[in-house]
Design a protein around this motif. Structure first.
Motif, mmCIF file in Angstrom:
data_model
loop_
_atom_site.group_PDB
_atom_site.id
_atom_site.type_symbol
_atom_site.label_atom_id
_atom_site.label_comp_id
_atom_site.label_asym_id
_atom_site.label_seq_id
_atom_site.Cartn_x
_atom_site.Cartn_y
_atom_site.Cartn_z
ATOM 1 N N ASN A 132 -14.810 12.900 38.347
ATOM 2 C CA ASN A 132 -14.715 12.438 39.396
ATOM 3 C C ASN A 132 -15.470 12.593 40.394
ATOM 4 N N LEU A 133 -16.036 14.010 40.628
ATOM 5 C CA LEU A 133 -17.179 14.579 41.227
ATOM 6 C C LEU A 133 -18.375 13.914 41.053
ATOM 7 N N GLU A 134 -18.600 13.709 39.944
ATOM 8 C CA GLU A 134 -19.853 13.104 39.608
ATOM 9 C C GLU A 134 -20.036 11.490 40.036
ATOM 10 N N THR A 135 -18.854 11.022 39.758
ATOM 11 C CA THR A 135 -18.584 9.384 40.201
ATOM 12 C C THR A 135 -18.939 9.448 41.706
ATOM 13 N N GLN A 136 -18.090 10.486 42.384
ATOM 14 C CA GLN A 136 -18.359 10.265 44.045
ATOM 15 C C GLN A 136 -19.852 10.449 44.122
ATOM 16 N N ILE A 137 -20.407 11.538 43.755
ATOM 17 C CA ILE A 137 -21.813 11.776 44.108
ATOM 18 C C ILE A 137 -22.701 10.565 44.044
ATOM 19 N N GLN A 138 -22.343 9.712 42.824
ATOM 20 C CA GLN A 138 -23.307 8.579 42.490
ATOM 21 C C GLN A 138 -22.883 7.731 43.350
ATOM 22 N N ASP A 139 -21.515 7.539 43.888
ATOM 23 C CA ASP A 139 -21.200 6.513 44.823
ATOM 24 C C ASP A 139 -22.167 6.843 46.304
ATOM 25 N N ARG A 140 -21.993 8.363 46.612
ATOM 26 C CA ARG A 140 -22.733 8.373 47.767
ATOM 27 C C ARG A 140 -24.257 8.240 47.871
ATOM 28 N N GLN A 141 -24.695 8.351 46.715
ATOM 29 C CA GLN A 141 -26.196 8.371 46.523
ATOM 30 C C GLN A 141 -26.525 6.814 46.773
ATOM 31 N N GLN A 142 -25.764 5.942 46.048
ATOM 32 C CA GLN A 142 -25.975 4.667 46.270
ATOM 33 C C GLN A 142 -25.829 4.199 47.639
ATOM 34 N N GLN A 143 -24.739 4.670 48.168
ATOM 35 C CA GLN A 143 -24.768 4.161 49.835
ATOM 36 C C GLN A 143 -25.873 4.822 50.669
ATOM 37 N N LEU A 144 -26.435 6.315 50.293
ATOM 38 C CA LEU A 144 -27.419 6.367 51.096
ATOM 39 C C LEU A 144 -28.700 5.612 50.742
#
Ligand SMILES: [Zn+2]
Length: 292
Positions: A132-144
């Motif tokens: 879950n954490l990994e997915t969240q980090i990927q999401d944030r990376q995409q947003q940034l």
């Protein structure tokens, strides 16, 4: 049974196991000891304590791994929080719509949706938390990354925005529009503005773009033309020298040529034209504008 027979039977009952034991002890001294001997007891006690130690070691290792995992999860959560804070800061800095970049929600993405039945159920565990954490980090990376792209485009738009003067030093010596021609004296159309200055003075690009002409052109003398996209082009005429060539990407404010008096000119100046969708427009409107 007679006395002899009894003696033979006794000899067999006692003697055979004894001699057998002796035989095996002699020939197979390494084999597992017999039950119910002091050696055997010692053996089993040792085995038990060995197993106990192994269990203790395994337990300690498991605890060690668990605390390492806990530490890793905490670290990832910390990183995620920092990313969120950064995202929110950038969003406010760039004056972007908050709804567009809500850092508490994952970004809107497509893809087929799997029903719960189709997904293997496994009890929540560390692996799940980590995933879950990994997915969240990927999401944030995409947003940034999207934010970065947006900001870069905004910077580009600012840079291709035609504004300012094509010279650092000098004065406007002729306006756009109807005027009497300096050579014939007849009324003629002046398609740009003139800035007079010192010969060899810097001529700068008023916006970023691509050089589409950098050569002699009838009437213009040495001419530099820059295409800024969005239907905008600028021309800088009567140059002494062009410092760029066709295909060069130039930045806003970059020195592209030196002021001269080449072509149909009466003295050192730059003839500056602004084209919008193929037609000249009054450059003074662009010279004086400062923001979009
Ligand atoms: Zn002119």
């Amino acid at each position: 049974m007679g006395g002899w027979a009894r003696a033979v039977v006794s000899a067999c009952l006692v003697g055979i196991p004894v001699s057998a034991a002796l035989f095996f002890k002699y020939f197979d001294s390494e084999s597992a000891p017999e039950l119910i001997s002091s050696d055997a007891t010692k053996f089993w006690v040792e085995a038990l304590s060995r197993q106990e130690t192994e269990v203790k070691t395994a337990k300690a290792e498991a605890e060690q791994k668990l605390s390492a995992l806990t530490l890793r999860v905490a670290e990832l959560q910390g990183r995620l929080m920092r990313l969120d804070a950064l995202g929110e800061r950038i969003t406010s800095m760039a004056n972007l719509d908050k709804g567009e970049f809500n850092f508490s929600d994952p970004p809107a993405v497509g893809g087929p949706e799997l029903s719960i039945e189709e997904v293997d159920y496994s009890p929540p565990d560390f692996r799940l938390v980590l995933n879950n954490l990994e997915t969240q980090i990927q999401d944030r990376q995409q947003q940034l990354e999207t934010l970065e792209e947006l900001l870069a485009n905004r910077k580009l738009l600012d840079d291709v925005f035609v504004a300012g003067r094509p010279i650092k030093k000098g004065w406007m010596s002729s306006r756009y529009g109807r005027r009497s021609d300096p050579f014939s004296g007849r009324v003629a159309w002046h398609a740009g503005v003139d800035f007079a200055g010192r010969e060899g003075a810097d001529i700068v690009a008023v916006a970023s773009g691509v050089v589409t002409w950098a050569d002699h052109r009838n009437g213009y003398g040495t001419l530099v033309e820059i295409n800024h996209g969005n239907g905008f082009k600028t021309r800088y005429g009567h140059c002494k020298d062009s410092l760029v060539k066709v295909g060069d990407v130039v930045k806003k404010g970059q020195v592209i040529a030196l002021m001269g008096t080449s072509g149909r000119s009466t003295g050192p100046h730059v003839h500056f034209e602004v084209y919008k969708n193929g037609r000249t427009v009054d450059p003074s409107a662009y010279i004086h504008r400062t923001s979009r």
